[in-house]
Design a protein around this motif. Structure first.
Motif, PDB file in Angstrom:
ATOM      1  N   GLY A  70       0.803  -1.206   0.000  1.00 38.35           N
ATOM      2  CA  GLY A  70       0.000   0.000   0.000  1.00 38.35           C
ATOM      3  C   GLY A  70       0.841   1.263   0.000  1.00 38.35           C
ATOM      4  O   GLY A  70       2.029   1.238   0.318  1.00 38.35           O
ATOM      5  N   ILE A  71       0.180   2.351  -0.363  1.00 35.53           N
ATOM      6  CA  ILE A  71       0.788   3.677  -0.323  1.00 35.53           C
ATOM      7  C   ILE A  71      -0.008   4.506   0.683  1.00 35.53           C
ATOM      8  O   ILE A  71      -1.191   4.767   0.470  1.00 35.53           O
ATOM      9  CB  ILE A  71       0.771   4.364  -1.696  1.00 35.53           C
ATOM     10  CG1 ILE A  71       1.535   3.547  -2.724  1.00 35.53           C
ATOM     11  CG2 ILE A  71       1.339   5.789  -1.583  1.00 35.53           C
ATOM     12  CD1 ILE A  71       1.461   4.104  -4.147  1.00 35.53           C
ATOM     13  N   PRO A  72       0.615   4.915   1.798  1.00 36.25           N
ATOM     14  CA  PRO A  72      -0.084   5.751   2.767  1.00 36.25           C
ATOM     15  C   PRO A  72      -0.174   7.191   2.258  1.00 36.25           C
ATOM     16  O   PRO A  72       0.741   7.699   1.602  1.00 36.25           O
ATOM     17  CB  PRO A  72       0.782   5.653   4.026  1.00 36.25           C
ATOM     18  CG  PRO A  72       2.113   5.193   3.568  1.00 36.25           C
ATOM     19  CD  PRO A  72       1.943   4.533   2.242  1.00 36.25           C
ATOM     20  N   VAL A  73      -1.288   7.829   2.575  1.00 36.03           N
ATOM     21  CA  VAL A  73      -1.494   9.218   2.162  1.00 36.03           C
ATOM     22  C   VAL A  73      -2.530   9.858   3.085  1.00 36.03           C
ATOM     23  O   VAL A  73      -3.405   9.168   3.619  1.00 36.03           O
ATOM     24  CB  VAL A  73      -1.953   9.286   0.680  1.00 36.03           C
ATOM     25  CG1 VAL A  73      -3.278   8.585   0.465  1.00 36.03           C
ATOM     26  CG2 VAL A  73      -2.007  10.714   0.171  1.00 36.03           C
ATOM     27  N   GLU A  74      -2.406  11.151   3.293  1.00 42.22           N
ATOM     28  CA  GLU A  74      -3.428  11.915   4.004  1.00 42.22           C
ATOM     29  C   GLU A  74      -4.133  12.798   2.995  1.00 42.22           C
ATOM     30  O   GLU A  74      -3.490  13.407   2.131  1.00 42.22           O
ATOM     31  CB  GLU A  74      -2.808  12.755   5.124  1.00 42.22           C
ATOM     32  CG  GLU A  74      -2.315  11.911   6.271  1.00 42.22           C
ATOM     33  CD  GLU A  74      -1.853  12.729   7.471  1.00 42.22           C
ATOM     34  OE1 GLU A  74      -1.922  13.977   7.428  1.00 42.22           O
ATOM     35  OE2 GLU A  74      -1.410  12.104   8.445  1.00 42.22           O
ATOM     36  N   ARG A  89       4.620   0.329   0.792  1.00 39.82           N
ATOM     37  CA  ARG A  89       4.948  -0.415   2.013  1.00 39.82           C
ATOM     38  C   ARG A  89       4.173  -1.723   2.087  1.00 39.82           C
ATOM     39  O   ARG A  89       3.003  -1.789   1.739  1.00 39.82           O
ATOM     40  CB  ARG A  89       4.584   0.421   3.242  1.00 39.82           C
ATOM     41  CG  ARG A  89       5.343   1.727   3.297  1.00 39.82           C
ATOM     42  CD  ARG A  89       4.959   2.528   4.500  1.00 39.82           C
ATOM     43  NE  ARG A  89       5.586   3.845   4.427  1.00 39.82           N
ATOM     44  CZ  ARG A  89       5.248   4.843   5.210  1.00 39.82           C
ATOM     45  NH1 ARG A  89       4.313   4.702   6.121  1.00 39.82           N
ATOM     46  NH2 ARG A  89       5.859   6.008   5.089  1.00 39.82           N
ATOM     47  N   GLY A  90       4.865  -2.745   2.584  1.00 31.53           N
ATOM     48  CA  GLY A  90       4.226  -4.031   2.820  1.00 31.53           C
ATOM     49  C   GLY A  90       3.617  -4.064   4.212  1.00 31.53           C
ATOM     50  O   GLY A  90       4.185  -3.521   5.159  1.00 31.53           O
ATOM     51  N   PRO A 115       8.919  -5.765   1.890  1.00 34.80           N
ATOM     52  CA  PRO A 115       8.931  -4.522   2.661  1.00 34.80           C
ATOM     53  C   PRO A 115       8.543  -3.282   1.859  1.00 34.80           C
ATOM     54  O   PRO A 115       8.116  -2.293   2.425  1.00 34.80           O
ATOM     55  CB  PRO A 115      10.367  -4.407   3.166  1.00 34.80           C
ATOM     56  CG  PRO A 115      11.131  -5.521   2.585  1.00 34.80           C
ATOM     57  CD  PRO A 115      10.204  -6.423   1.866  1.00 34.80           C
ATOM     58  N   GLY A 116       8.705  -3.308   0.552  1.00 34.85           N
ATOM     59  CA  GLY A 116       8.406  -2.136  -0.259  1.00 34.85           C
ATOM     60  C   GLY A 116       9.653  -1.293  -0.442  1.00 34.85           C
ATOM     61  O   GLY A 116      10.775  -1.775  -0.307  1.00 34.85           O
TER      62      GLY A 116
END
Length: 165
Positions: A17-21, A85-86, A79-80
């Motif tokens: 995934g890709i974290p984002v706000e 990120r994994g 892990p990415g």
């Protein structure tokens, strides 16, 4: 339109995934752009997604803050690279509801699932902090591909919240 809510036992699900706000207003655009980026990253790494894309909600302060991860499930999560990120969706009991219709109906579908859970005496696994909701595992899985089904009234989205044991 939403189906009847239910409780489901789930196993752990690895994902990248890709974290984002973002804000609620910008969320659809942000999800689409980050999903394209994530799909390109998986292709470049030779990794196959094992299911439909989903969004994992981490922190919510409506309507201005949605801390999310735009995700694709995988067999095993490497892990990415820092941006990608994994991670894994935890195993456990989930309250689940499938919404049929445009994404504009997801706010009400989430509210319906939350009301149903309260009526059943169920609690979600959360870590609220003041006016920010913190979620251990709150997921929206996009079961329909808009490229293959252009009619938004036919789109299906599964909503799932991890329950306290």
């Amino acid at each position: 339109m939403s189906e009847t809510p239910r409780i489901e036992q789930r196993t752990e699900q690895p994902y990248l995934g890709i974290p984002v706000e973002t804000s609620m207003q910008e969320e659809p655009r942000v999800i689409a752009s980050h999903l394209q980026e994530l799909q390109a990253w998986l292709r470049a790494e030779g990794i196959a997604a094992t299911g439909a894309p989903f969004v994992r909600y981490r922190r919510i302060k409506m309507p201005e803050l949605l801390a999310i991860e735009v995700c694709l499930p995988v067999q095993t999560a490497p892990p990415g690279d820092g941006r990608v990120r994994g991670n894994a969706i935890p195993e456990g009991r989930y309250a689940v509801l499938v919404h049929q219709g445009p994404v504009s109906g997801l706010v009400e579908a989430n509210a319906r699932l939350q009301r149903w859970a309260r009526e059943q005496g169920l609690d979600f696994l959360t870590q609220d902090s003041g006016d920010v909701e913190g979620w251990t595992s709150r997921i929206e899985t996009y079961l329909s591909d808009p490229q293959q089904e252009p009619d938004a009234s036919q789109h299906r989205t599964e909503i799932a919240y991890l329950l306290k044991s």
